[in-house]
Design a protein around this motif. Sequence first.
Motif, short mmCIF file in Angstrom:
data_model
loop_
_atom_site.label_atom_id
_atom_site.label_comp_id
_atom_site.label_asym_id
_atom_site.label_seq_id
_atom_site.Cartn_x
_atom_site.Cartn_y
_atom_site.Cartn_z
N ALA A 128 2.51 6.01 3.17
CA ALA A 128 1.68 7.20 3.38
C ALA A 128 2.40 8.08 4.37
O ALA A 128 3.32 7.63 5.07
N LYS A 145 -7.47 8.86 3.06
CA LYS A 145 -7.76 7.49 3.53
C LYS A 145 -9.21 7.11 3.22
O LYS A 145 -9.50 5.95 2.94
N MET A 201 5.37 7.36 16.64
CA MET A 201 4.83 7.66 17.98
C MET A 201 5.91 7.96 19.00
O MET A 201 5.63 8.55 20.04
N THR A 228 0.69 11.28 -2.68
CA THR A 228 1.38 10.21 -1.95
C THR A 228 0.39 9.18 -1.39
O THR A 228 0.59 7.98 -1.52
N SER A 233 -7.25 3.74 7.30
CA SER A 233 -7.08 4.24 8.67
C SER A 233 -8.44 4.50 9.29
O SER A 233 -9.41 4.79 8.59
N GLY A 262 6.39 1.53 1.22
CA GLY A 262 6.64 2.05 2.58
C GLY A 262 7.14 0.95 3.49
O GLY A 262 6.77 0.88 4.67
N ALA A 288 10.24 0.29 4.55
CA ALA A 288 11.50 0.48 5.26
C ALA A 288 11.34 0.42 6.78
O ALA A 288 12.28 0.13 7.50
N PRO A 329 -5.98 0.35 10.29
CA PRO A 329 -5.43 0.33 11.65
C PRO A 329 -5.77 1.62 12.41
O PRO A 329 -6.18 2.62 11.82
N ALA A 330 -5.58 1.54 13.71
CA ALA A 330 -5.59 2.76 14.53
C ALA A 330 -4.64 2.53 15.69
O ALA A 330 -4.60 1.43 16.26
N ALA A 331 -3.88 3.57 16.02
CA ALA A 331 -2.99 3.55 17.18
C ALA A 331 -2.09 2.32 17.24
O ALA A 331 -2.06 1.60 18.24
N VAL A 332 -1.39 2.08 16.15
CA VAL A 332 -0.40 1.00 16.12
C VAL A 332 0.95 1.62 16.42
O VAL A 332 1.33 2.65 15.85
N GLY A 342 4.61 9.12 -4.72
CA GLY A 342 3.90 10.30 -5.24
C GLY A 342 4.34 10.65 -6.65
O GLY A 342 3.73 11.53 -7.28
N ASP A 387 10.47 1.88 -1.09
CA ASP A 387 10.42 3.00 -0.16
C ASP A 387 11.25 4.15 -0.74
O ASP A 387 12.16 3.93 -1.53
N PRO A 442 7.50 3.88 14.79
CA PRO A 442 8.49 4.89 15.19
C PRO A 442 7.94 6.31 15.28
O PRO A 442 8.41 7.11 16.09
N ILE A 480 4.74 -0.41 10.00
CA ILE A 480 3.80 -1.47 9.58
C ILE A 480 4.27 -2.10 8.27
O ILE A 480 4.19 -3.33 8.10
N ALA A 518 11.74 4.41 -4.61
CA ALA A 518 10.81 5.26 -5.38
C ALA A 518 10.01 6.10 -4.40
O ALA A 518 9.77 5.69 -3.27
#
Length: 260
Positions: A103, A171, A205, A124, A153, A24, A26, A197-200, A76, A48, A203, A29, A73
């Motif tokens: 994710a 998670k 958001m 996934t 998370s 992930g 691309a 993490p939380a609330a990072v 999943g 990705d 894009p 995070i 790739a």
Amino acid sequence: MAAPQPSTDPIRPTAERRVALVTGAARGIGAAIATELHRLGLRVALLDRDDTGARALAKALDPDGDSAMAVRADVGDPEETENAVRAVSSAWHSPDVLVNNAARTAPGSVWDVELDEWDALMATNLRSVLVLTRLCAPPMRERGWGRVVNLASLAGQQGGLVAGPHYAAAKAGVLVLTKIFAQELAPHGVTVNAVAPAAVRTPVMDELPAEALRRAADRIPVGRFGRPDEVAALVGHLAGDDSGYITGATLDVNGGSFMR
Ligand SMILES: NC(=O)c1ccc[n+]([C@@H]2O[C@H](COP(=O)([O-])OP(=O)(O)OC[C@H]3O[C@@H](n4cnc5c(N)ncnc54)[C@H](O)[C@@H]3O)[C@@H](O)[C@H]2O)c1
């Protein structure tokens, strides 16, 4: 920290030559983690399903492709995943550092989620951690050094439903898999940790209304959203030599939203 010295041991690459696989990578995070690991001197494979984004970042990191490469790739899909790991291993060597970051979210009610959708998201967000760790950890174990970092998370700790009930359940599963693999691999110089993490601000958001974002930020004790580079800095530490005594841990990056 002292600069890494070239190794004379062919099976134990130095930090300069270590290979990291970030899923992930691309955007968001994952992109920040790939950028940080590359800055720390690792060769980075950006996996990705979004090949365009991963290629663009790999090229920005290293236009020659010596130290950054994109591999397409869908995590999943176990066969695609295995082919991607094989591509990285034959270009460089099997990853010394694996970051399971890919994710997706799927907001919705626990009463309404379709069972096929539940299974697809689990493949996934959770099964991919099993598949990738089983592919990458055995060579780390043989070399006697390795690092696995899994992105969990806050939702997986508190049952937050904003990202979907199956997202939260997956998670939570990532946290347990982290401990299972950590126990298996601890005697072999391979650490396995989760970063929650939380609330990072990523894009994803940008699609939310500004007012909703402001209200959400007000509820975070530090009074703002996190930045992807703040998560990446922690992952960079966990991927290095100085973190060998941290394993099976869940490390929160949440601005104080959840305190143990
Ligand atoms: N952003 C946050 O506030 C936050 C909070 C808690 C947890 N997290 C976790 O951090 C990680 C990164 O989150 P983000 O906000 O950067 O997400 P994002 O949606 O911005 O980026 C996810 C990346 O993963 C890729 N991806 C998604 N599904 C894939 C698949 N099946 N195969 C291959 N690649 C796939 C996407 O193409 C994208 O590049 C995720 O594990 C997420 O659950 C994020």
